[in-house]
Design a protein around this motif. Structure first.
Motif, PDB file in Angstrom:
ATOM      1  N   TRP A  84       0.457  -1.317  -0.057  1.00 39.96           N
ATOM      2  CA  TRP A  84       0.090  -0.094  -0.016  1.00 39.96           C
ATOM      3  C   TRP A  84       0.680   1.427   0.286  1.00 39.96           C
ATOM      4  O   TRP A  84       0.440   2.258  -0.870  1.00 39.96           O
ATOM      5  CB  TRP A  84      -1.125   0.330   1.064  1.00 39.96           C
ATOM      6  N   LEU A  85       1.384   1.669   0.420  1.00 40.04           N
ATOM      7  CA  LEU A  85       2.586   2.463   0.691  1.00 40.04           C
ATOM      8  C   LEU A  85       3.315   2.825  -0.556  1.00 40.04           C
ATOM      9  O   LEU A  85       3.304   3.842  -1.201  1.00 40.04           O
ATOM     10  CB  LEU A  85       3.765   2.468   1.573  1.00 40.04           C
ATOM     11  N   TYR A  86       3.898   1.679  -1.384  1.00 38.42           N
ATOM     12  CA  TYR A  86       4.321   1.665  -2.026  1.00 38.42           C
ATOM     13  C   TYR A  86       4.100   2.347  -3.446  1.00 38.42           C
ATOM     14  O   TYR A  86       4.518   3.337  -4.345  1.00 38.42           O
ATOM     15  CB  TYR A  86       5.232   0.507  -2.817  1.00 38.42           C
ATOM     16  N   PHE A  87       2.741   1.629  -3.565  1.00 37.34           N
ATOM     17  CA  PHE A  87       1.925   2.126  -4.808  1.00 37.34           C
ATOM     18  C   PHE A  87       1.584   3.480  -4.158  1.00 37.34           C
ATOM     19  O   PHE A  87       0.812   3.787  -5.267  1.00 37.34           O
ATOM     20  CB  PHE A  87       1.563   0.846  -4.999  1.00 37.34           C
ATOM     21  N   ARG A  88       0.819   3.428  -3.603  1.00 32.81           N
ATOM     22  CA  ARG A  88      -0.199   4.944  -3.000  1.00 32.81           C
ATOM     23  C   ARG A  88       0.392   5.787  -2.885  1.00 32.81           C
ATOM     24  O   ARG A  88      -0.448   7.111  -3.738  1.00 32.81           O
ATOM     25  CB  ARG A  88      -0.847   4.244  -1.453  1.00 32.81           C
ATOM     26  N   PHE A  89       1.739   5.876  -2.480  1.00 33.70           N
ATOM     27  CA  PHE A  89       2.530   7.185  -2.135  1.00 33.70           C
ATOM     28  C   PHE A  89       3.880   7.450  -2.846  1.00 33.70           C
ATOM     29  O   PHE A  89       4.035   6.271  -3.681  1.00 33.70           O
ATOM     30  CB  PHE A  89       2.602   7.241  -0.790  1.00 33.70           C
ATOM     31  N   PRO A  90       4.168   8.741  -3.789  1.00 34.90           N
ATOM     32  CA  PRO A  90       5.005   8.294  -4.727  1.00 34.90           C
ATOM     33  C   PRO A  90       6.666   8.089  -3.657  1.00 34.90           C
ATOM     34  O   PRO A  90       7.681   8.860  -3.575  1.00 34.90           O
ATOM     35  CB  PRO A  90       4.911   9.948  -5.252  1.00 34.90           C
TER      36      PRO A  90
END
Length: 238
Positions: A25-31
């Motif tokens: 989630w962190l990797y794909f949700r935020f740059p």
């Protein structure tokens, strides 16, 4: 014990499903870069390498994106905005062809080595196969390849060709531009295609209207989206 800990999707993985899903989630949700995700997990007491985060992003991200695409099948808009952006990979130009609907949801993305009628046809065929229907209206910039491809692939569809009309598709490229900078450029066309094929469906899931949306309603929508994400990642307790 949670259901996710016993789910076959997470079998043979040492870390709990909650940790894996959070990393994806962190990797794909935020740059964020892989090392940034590694550091954020470390700050929460989870010691994992960025190489492991990469493996999780590819394996589980692909599974989550596939599930999101199934859930959105037939529910996206009937006005398609098509656009293409150049991406330089190892000194060679590639073209990122993208289609979004009138609400900004990404319909499909295709990395190709040419900016031609053949490439436009390939994108349109992929769109028709993925969406299962033709659009009511197709909006593009002035590139003549779109008109030539549309006449053969979707002859009955209204086509509006104007630079100013296509801002929605052009703006849709911006998140990938930011990731390109964070990742210090993509290493290959295959890596780029793999990344956008996972990134864009997840971005669709978290694409919430902000203009003229009351704060309380926005928080409610965000809560519903996070609940959907937990379902997709199989994180609910038994």
């Amino acid at each position: 014990m949670t259901r996710s800990a016993r789910d076959p999707l997470y079998r043979r993985h040492r870390f709990p499903a909650e940790v894996i899903a959070q990393a994806v989630w962190l990797y794909f949700r935020f740059p964020l870069s892989l090392r940034m995700v590694e550091d954020m997990l470390a700050a929460r007491g989870v010691t994992v390498s960025h190489q492991t985060v990469k493996l999780w992003a590819e394996k589980f991200g692909r599974h989550f994106a596939k599930d999101i695409r199934k859930r959105s099948a037939g529910r996206l808009g009937d006005k398609w905005h098509l656009d293409e952006a150049v991406i330089t990979i190892r000194g060679k130009k590639h073209w990122l062809w993208r289609a979004v609907d009138q609400d900004g949801f990404v319909l499909d993305v295709l990395v190709q080595s040419h900016r031609s009628t053949k490439a436009a046809k390939r994108l349109m065929r992929k769109l028709l196969k993925g969406q299962g229907h033709s659009p009511r209206v197709m909006i593009t910039d002035k590139l003549r390849s779109y008109g030539a491809a549309k006449r053969e692939i979707m002859p009955g569809v209204e086509h509006r060709s104007h630079k100013g009309l296509n801002n929605r598709a052009e703006n849709s490229h911006q998140p990938i531009r930011r990731r390109e900078k964070i990742m210090k450029r993509f290493k290959s066309a295959r890596q780029l295609q793999r990344f956008v094929s996972i990134h864009d469906p997840i971005a669709n899931l978290f694409h919430l209207p902000r203009h003229h949306t009351p704060s309380a309603h926005h928080r409610e929508l965000r809560g519903e989206v996070m609940e959907t994400w937990r379902n997709i990642a199989r994180l609910h307790a038994a």
